[in-house]
Scaffold this motif. Structure first.
Motif, PDB file in Angstrom:
ATOM      1  N   GLU A  78      12.221  -2.402  -9.096  1.00  0.00           N
ATOM      2  CA  GLU A  78      11.240  -1.498  -8.841  1.00  0.00           C
ATOM      3  C   GLU A  78      10.865  -0.816  -7.573  1.00  0.00           C
ATOM      4  OE1 GLU A  78       8.799  -0.627 -11.108  1.00  0.00           O
ATOM      5  OE2 GLU A  78       7.251   0.082  -9.492  1.00  0.00           O
ATOM      6  N   GLN A  79      11.268  -1.585  -6.720  1.00  0.00           N
ATOM      7  CA  GLN A  79      11.265  -1.079  -4.998  1.00  0.00           C
ATOM      8  C   GLN A  79      12.240  -0.041  -4.987  1.00  0.00           C
ATOM      9  OE1 GLN A  79      11.842  -4.505  -2.455  1.00  0.00           O
ATOM     10  NE2 GLN A  79       9.820  -5.450  -2.925  1.00  0.00           N
ATOM     11  N   GLU A  80      13.481  -0.185  -5.487  1.00  0.00           N
ATOM     12  CA  GLU A  80      14.658   0.580  -5.220  1.00  0.00           C
ATOM     13  C   GLU A  80      14.381   1.920  -5.959  1.00  0.00           C
ATOM     14  OE1 GLU A  80      17.965  -1.939  -5.511  1.00  0.00           O
ATOM     15  OE2 GLU A  80      19.120   0.070  -5.652  1.00  0.00           O
ATOM     16  N   GLY A 138      11.706   2.629  -8.637  1.00  0.00           N
ATOM     17  CA  GLY A 138      10.263   2.952  -9.195  1.00  0.00           C
ATOM     18  C   GLY A 138       9.552   3.903  -8.649  1.00  0.00           C
TER      19      GLY A 138
END
Lengths: 226, 439
Positions: free
Chosen positions: B67-69, B71
């Motif tokens: 998600e961090q990467e 999203g």
């Protein structure tokens, strides 16, 4: 990923009379063998390998990864039948501490079909291994962009900023507007960057420079490892 | 009125890529409520669906990373978690070349450091003893004023929770940290497994020999730095607005002191004004304390104030421009030698000013400050020294010990952070109140 003396001898013979492992054009095999060396210089006692190393290492990882499998031309000295073996060697080379097995394989006469299967399996394994072995270092950044005036259209500005494209830069398309005071708002935006490709200072300077008339300042709010 | 807010601390988490620091920080954030509930519920549901409830934790972490990467939302960029008594923000130090600059001049300064070190045979040796970046970061953290630290010896599960190995590593690390300057009493060593959760929040049955605190207990024992409200006011100006019907509004972060409505403030140009009003987040305020980004209305032309100027109390040690200053610098990434006459850009608080190395006074050991050579010809990578610097434009700097945020800087050249420094002494212009502002 130590490369043995025997392998160097093998390579030396292969590179005799051709620029690259696959012939006159660089191929995946060159990239794989370079990776097998893991940055260490081959001994100068193998002049062909040494020369090859100097040439190949000049290409960036990015360019090297675009080199495809040898087109079956093979080196001039290769007989047609050796093609499969050659490919096999490529795959083998990447595995750790399997030089012995590699030597054995090379000496054996393998059934073509079995070899192919083996190659496919290896290729898959290698791909997974590569994924695991060299994760690309990335950072996630949260930053703010402050305008010159209270009346500016921040949505339009955000859209322009999100239009900036850089290799290794991935925007978070969501953004926020936060009040500063006196009716002024600032933009809060985020992105992930590949550490080796995108300079965070460069990116912020670009935002400040490209949209000079709309951006008064930028500031990093959070800078973390992904 | 008593504040009900919890104390807040910024933690910089330092560690080699293989130290398991992402897993460890992820564990804290996951278990201590740093993930917003919607995201968490969604992920847990998905884990159940895929029959992965048994390793839900790992699944959630993996998905959060994804998600961090990739999203689209920005909320995952801030890493926060709460213990019953405190709230924490984690700075998970990346290897990015621009991070150090941000660590020094950025807005979110760390209050304490957490070093994560892998206990596994070989990994410790590679990650800490040989490879330098963990030690570099620790040295930087110390130089920049972070004096309290926790060393979490991670991956205890991979060494069978071996006490001897733990002690061996502690001895090695404390030796290094001692050389950097960390006092024994300010560093705690804690065995953990960030993956299995041993000694993270609860005592672990696997570590019966360890009598110290859990990781979160140790975090809660960090001293909360006192907010410098008693010091004279310093606000480095970041932006200046001209608001219709109101007038000029400079904006900046209060670093020390308290800005009050009605106060007579003075800028480094010498210009003074009464503060007619102040606002933050659209709220009208009577006063603003350290840490707050504030806008305030002054009776000056917007043109008179610029980013990089500093605002203070006209009646209590108002900020002045420096003629020159003496600083300790550590050369980190310079391709050649730094000699007298070198003129790179200095980034300090909100200012960026070309600054000349006038004299190299001495070369010292970065860790101990021990004198190596008087008046060296040059300084190169890895070396540290005391130098006299002269800004080429009006610039306000302060002694690090008095006003930390105005006393630490980075030196940039060729788009790199080539050196970092802290200011020991400031030499002011003889004649006061001469208008130093540029056209």
């Amino acid at each position: 990923m130590a490369v043995t003396e025997a392998t160097f001898q093998e390579w030396e013979a292969k590179l005799e009379g051709s620029n690259f492992f696959g012939g006159d054009d660089p191929s995946e095999e060159d990239n794989n063998n370079l990776k097998a060396l893991d940055g260490s210089e081959p001994p100068a006692t193998f002049p062909n390998v040494f020369g090859w190393f100097l040439v190949v290492k000049m290409f960036t990882e990015e360019v090297r990864s675009t080199w495809t499998a040898p087109k079956g031309k093979g080196g001039k000295k290769d007989k047609k039948g050796k093609k499969e073996e050659k490919k096999e060697e490529v795959k083998k080379e990447e595995d750790d501490d399997e030089d012995d097995e590699f030597d054995d394989m090379f000496g054996e006469d393998e059934d073509d079909a079995a070899a192919k299967e083996e190659i496919a399996k290896k290729a898959k394994e290698d791909k997974e291994k590569k994924k695991k072995a060299a994760p690309v270092a990335k950072s996630i950044i949260l930053f703010e962009v402050k305008p010159w005036e209270a009346e500016q259209d921040l949505d339009a500005l955000a859209a322009k900023i999100l239009g900036i494209e850089m290799d290794g830069l991935l925007w978070k398309t969501e953004f926020k507007k936060e009040p500063i005071g006196y009716g002024i708002f600032k933009l809060i935006m985020g992105c992930t960057v590949e550490d080796d490709k995108v300079g965070v200072d460069d990116l912020l300077e670009k935002i400040g420079g490209d949209f000079e008339d709309e951006v008064q300042s930028t500031d990093i709010l959070a800078f973390n490892k992904v | 009125m008593e504040r009900k807010e919890k104390d807040h601390l910024n933690l910089v988490v330092i560690g080699h890529v293989d130290s398991g620091k992402s897993t460890t920080t992820g564990h804290l954030i996951y278990k201590l409520g740093g993930i917003d509930e919607r995201t968490l519920a969604k992920l847990e549901e998905k884990a159940l669906e895929l029959n992965k409830a048994s390793f839900k934790y790992a699944f959630v972490l993996d998905n959060l990373k994804a998600e961090q990467e990739r999203g689209i939302t920005i909320n995952c960029a801030l890493r926060q978690f709460d213990t019953p008594s405190r709230s924490y923000t984690i700075i998970d130090a990346p290897g990015h070349k621009d991070f150090i600059k941000n660590m020094i001049t950025g807005t979110s300064q760390a209050d304490a450091a957490v070093l994560i070190i892998a206990a596994k045979k070989g990994e410790f040796e590679d990650g800490f003893s040989r490879e330098g970046s963990t030690k570099d970061h620790a040295l930087l953290a110390y130089t920049m004023g972070i004096k309290q630290a926790i060393v979490a010896i991670n991956k205890m599960d991979t060494i069978d929770y071996d006490e001897e190995r733990f002690n061996e590593i502690v001895e090695n690390v404390s030796d290094h940290l001692g050389k950097i300057g960390y006092k024994k009493g300010n560093v705690k060593y804690i065995p953990i497994s960030g993956f299995d959760g041993d000694n993270m929040m609860e005592q672990s049955e696997n570590l019966p020999w360890f009598k110290g605190p859990t990781l979160t207990e140790a975090l809660d024992e960090f001293k909360v730095p006192k907010r410098p409200i008693k010091k004279p006011l310093r606000i480095p100006i970041q932006d200046v607005y001209k608001i219709a019907g109101i007038g000029t509004v400079p904006v900046g972060r209060v670093e020390t002191g308290v800005l009050k409505r009605g106060m007579e403030v003075q800028f480094t140009t010498g210009a003074t004004s009464e503060v007619k009003s102040l606002e933050a987040h659209h709220n009208k305020l009577e006063e603003a304390e350290p840490g707050l980004n504030v806008g305030f209305n002054v009776r000056l032309e917007a043109k008179e104030i610029k980013a990089g100027h500093v605002c203070g109390d006209a009646k209590n040690d108002p900020p002045k421009n420096a003629e020159s200053f003496i600083a300790q610098v550590i050369v980190m990434n310079h391709p050649g030698h730094i000699k007298a006459g070198y003129q790179p850009v200095l980034d300090i608080h909100t200012a960026h000013v070309a600054t000349k190395f006038k004299t190299l006074l001495s070369k010292n050991e970065a860790r101990t400050g021990k004198l190596i050579e008087e008046a060296p010809k040059f300084l190169k990578n890895g070396e540290s020294g005391i130098v006299e610097l002269v800004p080429t434009k009006p610039l306000c700097v302060e002694e690090f010990s008095k006003y930390a945020a105005l006393g630490r800087f980075v030196i940039r050249d060729m788009k790199r952070t080539v050196a970092v420094g802290v200011i020991q002494e400031v030499i002011h212009k003889k004649e006061t109140k001469k208008k130093a502002s540029k056209r």
